[in-house]
Design a protein around this motif. Structure first.
Motif, PDB file in Angstrom:
ATOM      1  N   GLU A  26       0.833  -1.202   0.000  1.00  0.00           N
ATOM      2  CA  GLU A  26       0.000   0.000   0.000  1.00  0.00           C
ATOM      3  C   GLU A  26       0.869   1.256   0.000  1.00  0.00           C
ATOM      4  OE1 GLU A  26      -3.348   2.298  -0.002  1.00  0.00           O
ATOM      5  OE2 GLU A  26      -3.333   0.121  -0.079  1.00  0.00           O
ATOM      6  N   GLY A  27       0.621   2.141  -0.935  1.00  0.00           N
ATOM      7  CA  GLY A  27       1.253   3.455  -0.922  1.00  0.00           C
ATOM      8  C   GLY A  27       2.605   3.563  -1.577  1.00  0.00           C
ATOM      9  N   ASN A  28       3.227   2.465  -1.965  1.00  0.00           N
ATOM     10  CA  ASN A  28       4.575   2.564  -2.500  1.00  0.00           C
ATOM     11  C   ASN A  28       4.650   3.450  -3.743  1.00  0.00           C
ATOM     12  OD1 ASN A  28       7.322   1.839  -2.184  1.00  0.00           O
ATOM     13  ND2 ASN A  28       7.142   0.405  -3.860  1.00  0.00           N
ATOM     14  N   HIS A  30       2.560   5.992  -4.274  1.00  0.00           N
ATOM     15  CA  HIS A  30       1.967   7.299  -3.995  1.00  0.00           C
ATOM     16  C   HIS A  30       2.674   8.057  -2.879  1.00  0.00           C
ATOM     17  CE1 HIS A  30      -1.211   6.049  -6.660  1.00  0.00           C
ATOM     18  NE2 HIS A  30      -1.365   4.958  -5.945  1.00  0.00           N
ATOM     19  N   ASN A  31       3.441   7.359  -2.057  1.00  0.00           N
ATOM     20  CA  ASN A  31       4.146   8.047  -0.981  1.00  0.00           C
ATOM     21  C   ASN A  31       5.151   9.034  -1.555  1.00  0.00           C
ATOM     22  OD1 ASN A  31       2.876   6.679   1.102  1.00  0.00           O
ATOM     23  ND2 ASN A  31       4.393   5.059   1.157  1.00  0.00           N
ATOM     24  N   TYR A  33       8.645  10.372  -0.748  1.00  0.00           N
ATOM     25  CA  TYR A  33       9.768   9.996   0.097  1.00  0.00           C
ATOM     26  C   TYR A  33      10.799  11.107   0.271  1.00  0.00           C
ATOM     27  CZ  TYR A  33       7.973   5.275  -0.476  1.00  0.00           C
ATOM     28  OH  TYR A  33       7.178   4.162  -0.459  1.00  0.00           O
ATOM     29  N   ARG A  44       8.689   8.358  -9.760  1.00  0.00           N
ATOM     30  CA  ARG A  44       7.391   8.053 -10.365  1.00  0.00           C
ATOM     31  C   ARG A  44       7.506   7.522 -11.796  1.00  0.00           C
ATOM     32  NH1 ARG A  44       5.743   8.275  -5.879  1.00  0.00           N
ATOM     33  NH2 ARG A  44       4.552   9.911  -4.902  1.00  0.00           N
ATOM     34  N   ASP A  51       4.813  -1.590  -7.003  1.00  0.00           N
ATOM     35  CA  ASP A  51       4.111  -1.653  -5.720  1.00  0.00           C
ATOM     36  C   ASP A  51       3.939  -3.095  -5.233  1.00  0.00           C
ATOM     37  OD1 ASP A  51       2.291  -2.520  -7.543  1.00  0.00           O
ATOM     38  OD2 ASP A  51       0.634  -1.287  -6.841  1.00  0.00           O
ATOM     39  N   ASP A  87       8.774  13.399   7.647  1.00  0.00           N
ATOM     40  CA  ASP A  87       8.563  12.063   7.080  1.00  0.00           C
ATOM     41  C   ASP A  87       7.111  11.650   7.281  1.00  0.00           C
ATOM     42  OD1 ASP A  87       8.617   9.397   6.321  1.00  0.00           O
ATOM     43  OD2 ASP A  87      10.335   8.873   7.556  1.00  0.00           O
ATOM     44  N   THR A  88       6.428  11.293   6.199  1.00  0.00           N
ATOM     45  CA  THR A  88       5.040  10.842   6.285  1.00  0.00           C
ATOM     46  C   THR A  88       4.939   9.323   6.250  1.00  0.00           C
ATOM     47  OG1 THR A  88       4.804  11.047   3.894  1.00  0.00           O
ATOM     48  CG2 THR A  88       4.131  12.942   5.230  1.00  0.00           C
ATOM     49  N   VAL A  89       6.052   8.638   6.002  1.00  0.00           N
ATOM     50  CA  VAL A  89       6.059   7.170   5.964  1.00  0.00           C
ATOM     51  C   VAL A  89       6.296   6.617   7.364  1.00  0.00           C
ATOM     52  CG1 VAL A  89       7.193   5.143   4.972  1.00  0.00           C
ATOM     53  CG2 VAL A  89       6.869   7.200   3.573  1.00  0.00           C
ATOM     54  N   HIS A 118      11.491  11.133   4.319  1.00  0.00           N
ATOM     55  CA  HIS A 118      11.869   9.743   4.550  1.00  0.00           C
ATOM     56  C   HIS A 118      13.256   9.399   4.018  1.00  0.00           C
ATOM     57  CE1 HIS A 118      10.819   5.649   5.634  1.00  0.00           C
ATOM     58  NE2 HIS A 118      11.230   5.226   4.452  1.00  0.00           N
TER      59      HIS A 118
END
Length: 151
Positions: A26-28, A30-31, A33, A44, A51, A87-89, A118
């Protein structure tokens, strides 16, 4: 987000039954980093970024994360932990709590970098992060050499 018992069970089952089977992460895709837009764009558009991870790798990372959250770690050598405050991860509060509650050792430093994410090594301002690490290493090498000369 902490993995659920169900996710642990599924990851372990696939890890044993078909370790190379690629499971979705999940999120790989869209995150974000890094705070470097060029790096984000490169990530991207890289055809090698995906993912899905091998079941065995996913299981190992989940188990390692659980161990780090539940088991004290004793370091007998100096350790530098660097983390981005934005960092949001892996939120920096999680790392700070881990260092305060689980990390033991005479020389463990946690350096939180404001305005970093991240992947510190890919952020704008990464030269400061890398220079800090280099200076920390050199300081500890000098300290170690001085201790050895005293004995």
């Amino acid at each position: 987000m902490r993995p659920t018992r169900t996710l642990f069970f599924i990851a372990r089952a696939f890890s044993n039954l078909s370790p190379h089977l690629r499971l979705p992460i999940e999120g790989n895709m869209h995150n974000v980093y890094t705070n470097d837009e060029a790096m984000v764009t490169a990530y991207r558009t890289d055809p090698l970024v995906h993912d899905r991870w091998p079941a065995r790798s996913l299981c190992v990372f989940l188990e390692l994360g659980h161990l780090l959250e539940t088991t004290p770690v004793q370091f007998s050598v100096p350790v530098l932990v660097q983390h981005g405050k934005d960092d949001t991860v892996t939120p920096f509060e999680t790392i700070k709590k881990w260092k305060e509650e689980r990390v033991k050792g005479d020389d463990v430093e946690l350096k939180i970098w404001p305005d970093h994410m991240h992947e510190l090594h890919n952020d704008v301002g990464r030269i400061n992060v890398l220079n800090y690490a280099l200076e920390w290493i050199l300081k500890h090498l000098d300290s170690n050499q001085n201790q050895q000369q005293e004995h």
